[in-house]
Motif scaffolding. Structure first.
Motif, PDB file in Angstrom:
ATOM      1  N   ALA A  19       0.837  -1.211   0.000  1.00 54.39           N
ATOM      2  CA  ALA A  19       0.000   0.000   0.000  1.00 54.39           C
ATOM      3  C   ALA A  19       0.867   1.255   0.000  1.00 54.39           C
ATOM      4  CB  ALA A  19      -0.933  -0.006   1.208  1.00 54.39           C
ATOM      5  N   ARG A  20       1.930   1.251   0.786  1.00 54.85           N
ATOM      6  CA  ARG A  20       2.835   2.414   0.830  1.00 54.85           C
ATOM      7  C   ARG A  20       3.545   2.612  -0.512  1.00 54.85           C
ATOM      8  NH1 ARG A  20       4.214   0.850   6.360  1.00 54.85           N
ATOM      9  NH2 ARG A  20       5.946  -0.336   5.498  1.00 54.85           N
ATOM     10  N   LYS A  21       3.952   1.519  -1.135  1.00 57.61           N
ATOM     11  CA  LYS A  21       4.617   1.616  -2.442  1.00 57.61           C
ATOM     12  C   LYS A  21       3.651   2.147  -3.505  1.00 57.61           C
ATOM     13  CE  LYS A  21       8.274  -1.743  -1.685  1.00 57.61           C
ATOM     14  NZ  LYS A  21       9.337  -0.748  -1.725  1.00 57.61           N
ATOM     15  N   LEU A  22       2.404   1.744  -3.432  1.00 60.92           N
ATOM     16  CA  LEU A  22       1.397   2.244  -4.368  1.00 60.92           C
ATOM     17  C   LEU A  22       1.153   3.738  -4.151  1.00 60.92           C
ATOM     18  CD1 LEU A  22      -1.016  -0.784  -4.269  1.00 60.92           C
ATOM     19  CD2 LEU A  22       0.004   0.143  -6.359  1.00 60.92           C
ATOM     20  N   LEU A  23       1.020   4.148  -2.911  1.00 59.04           N
ATOM     21  CA  LEU A  23       0.783   5.566  -2.599  1.00 59.04           C
ATOM     22  C   LEU A  23       1.969   6.437  -2.995  1.00 59.04           C
ATOM     23  CD1 LEU A  23      -1.000   5.292   0.864  1.00 59.04           C
ATOM     24  CD2 LEU A  23      -1.981   6.155  -1.262  1.00 59.04           C
ATOM     25  N   ALA A  24       3.181   5.912  -2.825  1.00 56.55           N
ATOM     26  CA  ALA A  24       4.388   6.670  -3.163  1.00 56.55           C
ATOM     27  C   ALA A  24       4.657   6.688  -4.663  1.00 56.55           C
ATOM     28  CB  ALA A  24       5.579   6.073  -2.434  1.00 56.55           C
ATOM     29  N   GLY A  25       3.989   5.811  -5.418  1.00 60.85           N
ATOM     30  CA  GLY A  25       4.210   5.748  -6.851  1.00 60.85           C
ATOM     31  C   GLY A  25       5.349   4.833  -7.251  1.00 60.85           C
ATOM     32  N   ASP A  26       5.938   4.142  -6.282  1.00 65.65           N
ATOM     33  CA  ASP A  26       7.023   3.204  -6.565  1.00 65.65           C
ATOM     34  C   ASP A  26       6.492   1.996  -7.333  1.00 65.65           C
ATOM     35  OD1 ASP A  26       9.653   2.295  -6.473  1.00 65.65           O
ATOM     36  OD2 ASP A  26       9.317   1.194  -4.602  1.00 65.65           O
ATOM     37  N   LEU A  27       5.296   1.605  -7.016  1.00 65.51           N
ATOM     38  CA  LEU A  27       4.577   0.535  -7.722  1.00 65.51           C
ATOM     39  C   LEU A  27       3.360   1.184  -8.360  1.00 65.51           C
ATOM     40  CD1 LEU A  27       3.908  -2.433  -8.399  1.00 65.51           C
ATOM     41  CD2 LEU A  27       2.911  -2.642  -6.130  1.00 65.51           C
ATOM     42  N   GLU A  28       3.252   1.060  -9.671  1.00 62.02           N
ATOM     43  CA  GLU A  28       2.122   1.674 -10.366  1.00 62.02           C
ATOM     44  C   GLU A  28       0.874   0.817 -10.225  1.00 62.02           C
ATOM     45  OE1 GLU A  28       2.966   2.697 -14.392  1.00 62.02           O
ATOM     46  OE2 GLU A  28       4.873   3.628 -13.863  1.00 62.02           O
ATOM     47  N   GLY A  29      -0.270   1.480 -10.165  1.00 64.66           N
ATOM     48  CA  GLY A  29      -1.531   0.775 -10.064  1.00 64.66           C
ATOM     49  C   GLY A  29      -2.688   1.743 -10.251  1.00 64.66           C
ATOM     50  N   TYR A  30      -3.887   1.197 -10.177  1.00 64.72           N
ATOM     51  CA  TYR A  30      -5.110   1.978 -10.343  1.00 64.72           C
ATOM     52  C   TYR A  30      -5.914   1.877  -9.054  1.00 64.72           C
ATOM     53  CZ  TYR A  30      -3.809   1.175 -15.188  1.00 64.72           C
ATOM     54  OH  TYR A  30      -3.116   1.092 -16.366  1.00 64.72           O
ATOM     55  N   LYS A  31      -6.305   3.004  -8.520  1.00 63.02           N
ATOM     56  CA  LYS A  31      -7.138   2.990  -7.324  1.00 63.02           C
ATOM     57  C   LYS A  31      -8.594   2.967  -7.766  1.00 63.02           C
ATOM     58  CE  LYS A  31      -7.671   4.649  -2.755  1.00 63.02           C
ATOM     59  NZ  LYS A  31      -7.109   5.365  -1.667  1.00 63.02           N
ATOM     60  N   ILE A  32      -9.272   1.924  -7.357  1.00 62.50           N
ATOM     61  CA  ILE A  32     -10.690   1.757  -7.684  1.00 62.50           C
ATOM     62  C   ILE A  32     -11.424   1.634  -6.352  1.00 62.50           C
ATOM     63  CG2 ILE A  32     -12.401   0.331  -8.840  1.00 62.50           C
ATOM     64  CD1 ILE A  32     -10.135  -0.574 -10.722  1.00 62.50           C
ATOM     65  N   GLY A  33     -12.157   2.682  -6.022  1.00 60.24           N
ATOM     66  CA  GLY A  33     -12.816   2.698  -4.718  1.00 60.24           C
ATOM     67  C   GLY A  33     -11.759   2.809  -3.627  1.00 60.24           C
ATOM     68  N   LYS A  34     -11.798   1.882  -2.691  1.00 60.37           N
ATOM     69  CA  LYS A  34     -10.844   1.894  -1.584  1.00 60.37           C
ATOM     70  C   LYS A  34      -9.633   1.005  -1.835  1.00 60.37           C
ATOM     71  CE  LYS A  34     -14.151   2.917   2.044  1.00 60.37           C
ATOM     72  NZ  LYS A  34     -14.715   2.493   3.316  1.00 60.37           N
ATOM     73  N   ASP A  35      -9.700   0.187  -2.850  1.00 58.57           N
ATOM     74  CA  ASP A  35      -8.611  -0.758  -3.091  1.00 58.57           C
ATOM     75  C   ASP A  35      -7.861  -0.409  -4.371  1.00 58.57           C
ATOM     76  OD1 ASP A  35      -6.970  -2.870  -2.521  1.00 58.57           O
ATOM     77  OD2 ASP A  35      -8.393  -4.431  -3.093  1.00 58.57           O
ATOM     78  N   TRP A  36      -6.721  -1.002  -4.522  1.00 56.77           N
ATOM     79  CA  TRP A  36      -5.866  -0.802  -5.685  1.00 56.77           C
ATOM     80  C   TRP A  36      -5.918  -2.035  -6.571  1.00 56.77           C
ATOM     81  CZ3 TRP A  36      -2.827   3.485  -6.788  1.00 56.77           C
ATOM     82  CH2 TRP A  36      -2.739   4.452  -5.773  1.00 56.77           C
ATOM     83  N   ARG A  37      -5.690  -1.808  -7.859  1.00 55.97           N
ATOM     84  CA  ARG A  37      -5.528  -2.896  -8.818  1.00 55.97           C
ATOM     85  C   ARG A  37      -4.204  -2.670  -9.535  1.00 55.97           C
ATOM     86  NH1 ARG A  37      -9.193  -4.234  -6.210  1.00 55.97           N
ATOM     87  NH2 ARG A  37     -11.182  -5.127  -6.822  1.00 55.97           N
TER      88      ARG A  37
END
Length: 64
Positions: free
Chosen positions: A33-51
């Motif tokens: 979750a921290r890596k996703l928020l920091a942009g280190d791991l790319e993903g798509y936030k859909i609602g409350k969760d990431w994909r």
């Protein structure tokens, strides 16, 4: 011909939840979750969760 196209996209469009990514990488879900928020791991936030797409996960692994 349309069926050939749909099969191509179906195989390339695989997404994982952040929990699934954590399980695959054997990491704590909070770290993912921290890596996703920091942009280190790319993903798509859909609602409350990431994909995270399979391609995004492989790109992350290539960088690390």
């Amino acid at each position: 011909m349309e069926k050939d196209k749909s099969k191509k996209y179906e195989s390339s469009l695989r997404f994982f939840t952040s929990s699934e990514v954590a399980g695959i990488l054997k990491m704590n879900p909070q770290v993912i979750a921290r890596k996703l928020l920091a942009g280190d791991l790319e993903g798509y936030k859909i609602g409350k969760d990431w994909r995270v797409s399979e391609a995004q996960l492989f790109a992350f692994l290539e960088r690390h």
